[in-house]
Design an enzyme around this catalytic site. Structure first.
Site, PDB file in Angstrom:
ATOM      1  CG  ASP A 222      -2.162   0.911   0.961  1.00 43.67           C
ATOM      2  OD1 ASP A 222      -2.094   1.766   0.050  1.00 43.67           O
ATOM      3  OD2 ASP A 222      -3.176   0.773   1.668  1.00 43.67           O
TER       4      ASP A 222
HETATM    5  C1  BGC Z   1      -4.969   3.293  -0.025  1.00 40.88           C
HETATM    6  C2  BGC Z   1      -5.059   2.314  -1.185  1.00 40.88           C
HETATM    7  C3  BGC Z   1      -4.901   3.066  -2.484  1.00 40.88           C
HETATM    8  C4  BGC Z   1      -3.565   3.789  -2.468  1.00 40.88           C
HETATM    9  C5  BGC Z   1      -3.293   4.571  -3.734  1.00 40.88           C
HETATM   10  C6  BGC Z   1      -3.725   4.159  -0.097  1.00 40.88           C
HETATM   11  O1  BGC Z   1      -3.803   5.194   0.830  1.00 40.88           O
HETATM   12  O2  BGC Z   1      -4.998   2.587   1.202  1.00 40.88           O
HETATM   13  O3  BGC Z   1      -6.279   1.633  -1.153  1.00 40.88           O
HETATM   14  O4  BGC Z   1      -4.998   2.186  -3.562  1.00 40.88           O
HETATM   15  O5  BGC Z   1      -3.557   4.711  -1.370  1.00 40.88           O
HETATM   16  O6  BGC Z   1      -4.121   5.667  -3.827  1.00 40.88           O
END
Ligand code: BGC
Length: 666
Positions: A222
């Site tokens: 993530d």
């Molecule tokens: C989120 C993800 C997301 C990623 C990119 C993170 O803060 O938890 O679900 O895909 O950001 O935006």
């Protein structure tokens, strides 16, 4: 670049592949590897236009994933994925960052609107169908957030302390099931699991995900979830996102000092190359097969199938008058949500749509042909006398209420399940003057309605139903379409009734001592009343169940066959649910667990015979001593009905697997 050619890259180039080129793209190893563009997900395309100052592009805002799951229609989950994938193709994204299949452990979780269910089987079935839909278009899916990321508060540091059985049975199960659809990628979560960050958790990434579940794609982090790039590589994380300046240096040092072998680097880099090759092969075949109008229509269709009717006393709905609710001809809609309904929660899952909705009250006026008065209600110095007067004069008063991204969003949890005191007061006051009141709730998860539900005639849970909500909702309210959605999460009576009872964790540790008793499994165990049970939803049609038969079709395979009769004058879809109880279990097991379902359109007075197949997974639990799923011989009860708390059909079967698959029980 062919598979074996990882060897032709320099060590430096290979290492460069292990972190992103920027926020959204993979690296190219000096132009030798195709870059892969990653984009959010999961309820539509949220993408930054790199050529236009990182402006967010406009895309179709589908209903968010909780509403998708309320449809109980996996064909729609496939269509949902394929629809977003078309927009990925249009805008050049190779991988869509979705679906999110985390379990809704508490209704407070700020990201519940992005997730599918409190039930692992349902989340798994929907996750797989979503992935198949996306990938049918040659775009990769990314299943997230692996794993045990069930609250947003302190998500980056708080350890989810989960026992082995619970982890497998509840939190890993949807991931395991989704792997059958062969997603191109998986995203690890922010949180530690049992003290080790997901991004460094070799047991979960390598042994479980790659080993037990057979995942052979790429694991990315993530955004910002990597704390130590070296330990991440050791744990078999392939890609650290987004770009990190220090990643290459730290990994190179570790190779030099022998902490990481070059073979490990090759393996990780190979996964990035494989993804690039997959994207390259798929890109030449990608074809957009929908128009913008069709994608919008998909948003409307899914909203129509997913919005849930929770209360309809005295058949106040459908509007427009019918035999029971007698000659309605005047409506009053109060509140600006009629014009600007909440269609999503906040954070990385929020889609920017260009679609401007026609107001709900305008739709209602058109669809019923009745006089429909509208008042904006901004909450500041409302003219109560006029409002009460309009409510008094109307046959039905409609009150849209709820909350937006400021309450339900990534990175924080809700602190309450209630509407604001102002909204609750407004409902009670207006209902005191109205002949009939219907409340429409826009929210991403369960709402405590205890203070006001007794004072109103109808309640519709719109959820966050996307850019087509007013079209869909007005069709449903006016009887141009029938409600066919059911909840995939329990609505408790109050926050105090939930397992955590509103207690939050301490930022260090979140102890999952509710074990496998999550969602309805918990309310069943505690024998608690709930506001609306898992699987609940009303329709303008009425259904009766009968004639349960259990047909053995293999050693541990059964068909559960039953009749559903529409005993009303309205055509409608019924979602019938099959639950299984292990009666004489050595291990402690839930009162019942969902193991199958069917959604069928049934004409007035028609009887449909429904057949739901159960295989061995319907009877098995995760046995920690064996380190695997285990089905124990004995008697199992089968329950069938329209919700987890309305199961009129009951039968039983005896599982008799060969003796050599069993262990002593006495
Ligand atoms: C989120 C993800 C997301 C990623 C990119 C993170 O803060 O938890 O679900 O895909 O950001 O935006």
């Amino acid at each position: 670049m062919k598979k074996t050619e990882v060897k032709k890259l320099t060590l430096e180039e290979k290492i460069s592949l292990l972190t992103g080129a920027d926020n959204w793209q993979t690296e190219s190893a000096d132009g030798k590897v195709r870059q892969v563009f990653l984009s959010d997900g999961p309820s539509g395309l949220r993408m930054h236009d790199l050529k236009n100052n990182y402006a967010t592009i406009k895309a179709t805002a589908l209903p968010t994933c909780h509403v998708l799951s309320y449809t109980w229609d996996t064909d729609l989950a496939f269509e949902y994925g394929a629809t977003i994938a078309d927009e990925c193709i249009i805008h050049g994204a190779d991988v869509l960052l979705g679906p999110g299949v985390n379990i809704k452990r508490t209704p407070l979780c700020g990201r519940n609107f992005e997730y599918l269910s409190e039930d692992p089987y349902l989340a798994g079935v929907f996750g797989a169908a979503y992935v198949e839909g996306v990938q049918s278009k040659g775009v990769g899916a990314c299943v997230k957030h692996y794993c045990a990321n069930n609250s947003e508060a302190d998500r980056c540091h708080q350890s989810s302390e989960v026992d082995e059985r619970t982890l497998h049975e509840i939190y890993l199960k949807p991931f395991e099931m989704t792997m059958k659809a062969k997603p191109w990628t998986v995203m690890c979560s922010y949180n530690p699991i049992n003290g080790i960050y997901a991004s460094e958790n070799r047991k979960l990434l390598n042994d479980v995900l790659r080993g037990e579940f057979g995942f052979d794609g790429l694991i990315m982090s993530d955004w910002g979830a990597v704390h130590n790039p070296v330990r991440a590589v050791q744990a078999t994380l392939d890609l650290c996102m987004p770009h990190r300046d220090d990643s290459a240096g730290l990994i190179s040092e570790a190779v030099k000092s022998g902490k990481i072998g070059e073979a490990e680097i090759d393996e990780r880099a190979q996964k990035v190359i494989d993804l690039a090759e997959k994207a390259e092969r798929a890109a030449v075949k990608r074809k957009v097969t929908t128009t913008a109008e069709e994608r919008h229509e998909t948003a409307v269709k899914i909203a129509k199938e997913g919005i849930v009717l929770l209360k309809n006393e005295g058949n106040v709905l459908p509007l427009g008058g019918n035999a029971e609710n007698g000659g309605q001809n005047k409506y009053f809609v109060l509140g600006e949500l009629s014009e600007k309904p909440f269609i999503s929660g906040g954070g990385s899952g929020e889609v920017q749509t260009a679609f401007v909705q026609k107001a709900l009250h305008e739709h209602i006026a058109e669809k019923t042909g009745a006089e429909t008065k509208y008042r904006n209600f901004c909450g500041w110095e409302p003219n109560w006398r006029d409002i009460y007067g309009d409510a008094y004069e109307a046959d039905v008063t409609i009150l849209p209420v709820g909350h937006d991204r400021s309450v339900e969003s990534e990175a924080h949890d809700r602190s309450s399940l209630r509407l604001t005191p102002e909204q609750e007061d407004m409902i009670l006051r207006v209902a005191g003057y109205a002949k009939k009141t219907v409340v429409i709730v826009y929210a991403g998860s369960a709402v405590d309605m205890s203070r006001w539900i007794g004072a109103v005639d109808g309640v519709v849970f719109s959820g966050y139903a996307g850019e087509g909500v007013n079209e869909a909702l007005s069709d449903l309210l006016c009887g141009k379409a029938n409600f066919g959605g059911k909840l995939t999460e329990t609505f408790p009576l109050s926050l105090e009734d939930t397992y955590k009872g509103g207690r939050t964790s301490d930022g260090m540790t979140d102890l999952y001592d509710d074990g496998i008793f999550v969602g309805y499994r918990y309310y069943d165990k505690e024998k608690k009343e709930v506001l609306f049970p898992f699987g609940f939803g009303l329709s303008y049609a009425k259904f009766e169940y009968g004639d349960l038969r259990i047909e053995k079709t293999g050693e541990s395979d059964y068909d559960i066959v039953y009749n559903v009769t529409n005993v009303s004058e309205a055509a409608g879809k019924e979602i019938s649910q099959v639950y299984v109880k292990d009666v004489l279990a050595t291990a402690r097991r839930p009162e019942k667990e969902l193991k199958g379902f069917s959604k069928d359109l049934i004409a007035p007075h028609e009887t449909k015979t429904v057949r739901v197949h159960l295989d061995i997974s319907a009877f098995a639990y995760y046995n920690v001593s064996l380190g695997k799923w285990y089905a124990e011989n004995g008697v199992f009860e089968i329950f069938v009905g329209g919700s987890s708390r309305n199961l009129p059909l009951k039968g039983k079967l005896y599982l008799e697997l060969p003796e050599d698959t069993q262990y002593s029980v006495r």
